[in-house]
Design a protein around this motif. Structure first.
Motif: not given
Ligand code: SF4
Length: 467
Positions: A387, A243, A438, A441
């Motif tokens: 998320c 993340c 990741c 978002c």
């Molecule tokens: S969507 Fe954004 S907040 Fe959620 S795990 Fe992925 S990087 Fe992290």
């Protein structure tokens, strides 16, 4: 940024300790992980029997009664609910009976197909679920999992769940830690004087007088027995997706990820931001606390001096209410004060913009302090998508980047200019790639298994709402 209306709610923090008085050490460690969850806290210990104390509230209040937690084996959990409601029945850790004895589990992450698995566990195994937490689903899956080893049982669980999980398990006189194959949430191993610790973040180790040993790797299962770590194993690999928001906002600055302090990573993000979007400013200030490290980096790469501009009132607590705009502005003024900035052109560095409704009063505060210009620089790319992996941000329609471009947002917040770091700039700073991080978002591209599960999840949610 951390305002009285916390804009991004962290998810959970977990800890496991094998040492004399493990229960007390686990409680201490939870204090260091308080930023990851403030709704409830709990610790379970084992001394031949399981002892569990958990309740709603901050660690300090939950353990003010000094509960008896005997034994040299313990796990603990700080919770913020991303799945399940904010009630005492959903507080962790979760204890379940299993065919290999009592099992206690603490979980950081989010399981997308938990509603489907809940029904399957009830129908196929005649199990009664007592909460609507996805952590209980994981504990019950493990309680019925076939296999003679923890690797086999965890692989059986991993084959059925979709989502993110860093887990610690208390299984009699054995601690087990596991990160999902994406490695979406962190988990680290540390050494203390008379034992071993696993924790969501390494910042917990120093509070226990310990040192970090290493990160648990994506898909890795680690086991701690009577004499310390014993050979663990690996789950079936998947594309890694750590993340990015752990770097930007969630983790404590003194935590290490891959041996690098989060503070240093945030400085590097600020440096990239300064290279991409320098500002015509005399002074760089950060929105405390989480914008400060990036502001220092912005100052380094632009050569504009860094100074204190906003002062945070540390005695105004976090609240989850949704105040009206007028009330929100009052809350911001309760939370922050500004030093005199007469005639100065300010580069104001914030970590992220979610709904955009707290930035406007902060810009107003800086202007009232005398700033002649305010140039907002944001240490994350525009947030465009929700998320599903354990961070409670906002719905897609609530994210302001979907409604306004940067210039429009600057006008909306009364800033003279507003710019975000790019995704590539962020990746350079965190030393990540699109194949191991990741960024969903910011990009809307979720890890493959998550992307594939989204339609079924929406359907299950609709069915639950219709019931
Ligand atoms: S969507 Fe954004 S907040 Fe959620 S795990 Fe992925 S990087 Fe992290």
């Amino acid at each position: 940024m951390d305002t009285s209306q916390q804009k991004v709610k962290d998810e959970c923090g977990v800890i496991a300790v094998h040492a004399p008085e493990a229960g007390k050490l686990a409680v201490l460690g939870l204090h260091a992980l308080q930023h990851r969850g403030q709704e409830s806290a709990g610790v379970a210990t084992f001394d031949g029997a399981v002892h569990l104390h958990k309740a709603m509230g901050l660690v300090e209040s939950v353990f003010a009664c000094d509960p008896s937690l005997p034994g040299s084996w313990a796990i603990g959990h700080n919770r913020y609910s991303t799945t399940g409601s904010s009630t005492a029945v959903n507080a962790g850790p979760f204890e379940v009976a299993s065919r290999f004895g009592p099992l206690v589990l603490a979980h950081n992450g989010n399981i997308l197909n938990a509603p489907i698995l809940r029904g399957w566990l009830a129908d196929s195994f005649n199990l009664t679920l007592h909460s609507d937490s996805d952590s209980e689903v994981l504990a019950l899956l493990l309680s019925v999992a076939p296999g003679d080893s923890w690797i086999e049982r965890l692989q059986w669980m991993a084959d059925r769940v979709i989502g993110s999980y860093s887990l610690v398990l208390l299984a009699g006189d054995r601690l087990i830690g596991v990160r999902d194959p994406m490695g979406n949430r962190p988990l680290a191993m540390g050494r203390i004087a008379e034992g071993w610790v696993l924790a969501s973040e390494s910042c917990a180790f120093s509070l226990l007088g310990g040192i970090p040993v290493r990160d648990v790797q994506p898909g890795e299962v680690v086991e701690i027995g009577q004499d310390g770590p014993i050979p663990g194993g690996w789950l079936t690999p998947a594309r890694h997706a750590f993340c990015a928001f752990e770097h930007i906002y969630i983790a404590r600055p003194d935590t290490l990820f891959a041996g690098r302090a989060v503070h240093a990573v945030r400085r590097a993000i600020g440096e990239e931001l300064g290279r991409e979007h320098p500002a015509p400013a005399d002074l760089v200030i950060g929105v405390p606390d989480s914008g400060t490290s990036a502001a220092l980096g912005f100052s380094t790469s632009t050569g504009i001096p860094f100074g204190e501009g906003l002062i945070k009132n540390r005695y105004v607590g976090r609240t989850f209410i949704q105040p009206a705009q007028a009330e929100r502005e009052r809350l911001i003024r309760m939370k922050f004060g500004a030093l005199p900035l007469k005639g100065k052109r300010i580069a104001l560095v914030d970590d992220s913009i979610v709904r955009g409704n707290t930035l406007r009063p902060i810009v107003a505060l800086v202007r009232e302090a005398g700033a002649s210009e305010v140039h907002v620089r944001v240490a994350s790319p525009p947030l465009t998508d929700p998320c599903y992996l354990g961070v409670d941000m906002a719905r897609k329609d609530e994210l302001i980047a979907n409604r306004m471009g940067e210039d429009e947002l600057a006008a909306h917040t009364t800033a003279d200019s507003l710019r975000h770091i790019s995704v590539d700039g962020l990746l350079r700073a965190i030393r990540g790639t699109r194949d191991d991080t990741c960024l969903a978002c910011f990009t809307g591209r979720y890890p493959p298994a998550v992307q594939a599960a989204l339609p079924a999840r929406a359907e299950a949610e609709e069915m639950e709402m219709a019931r």
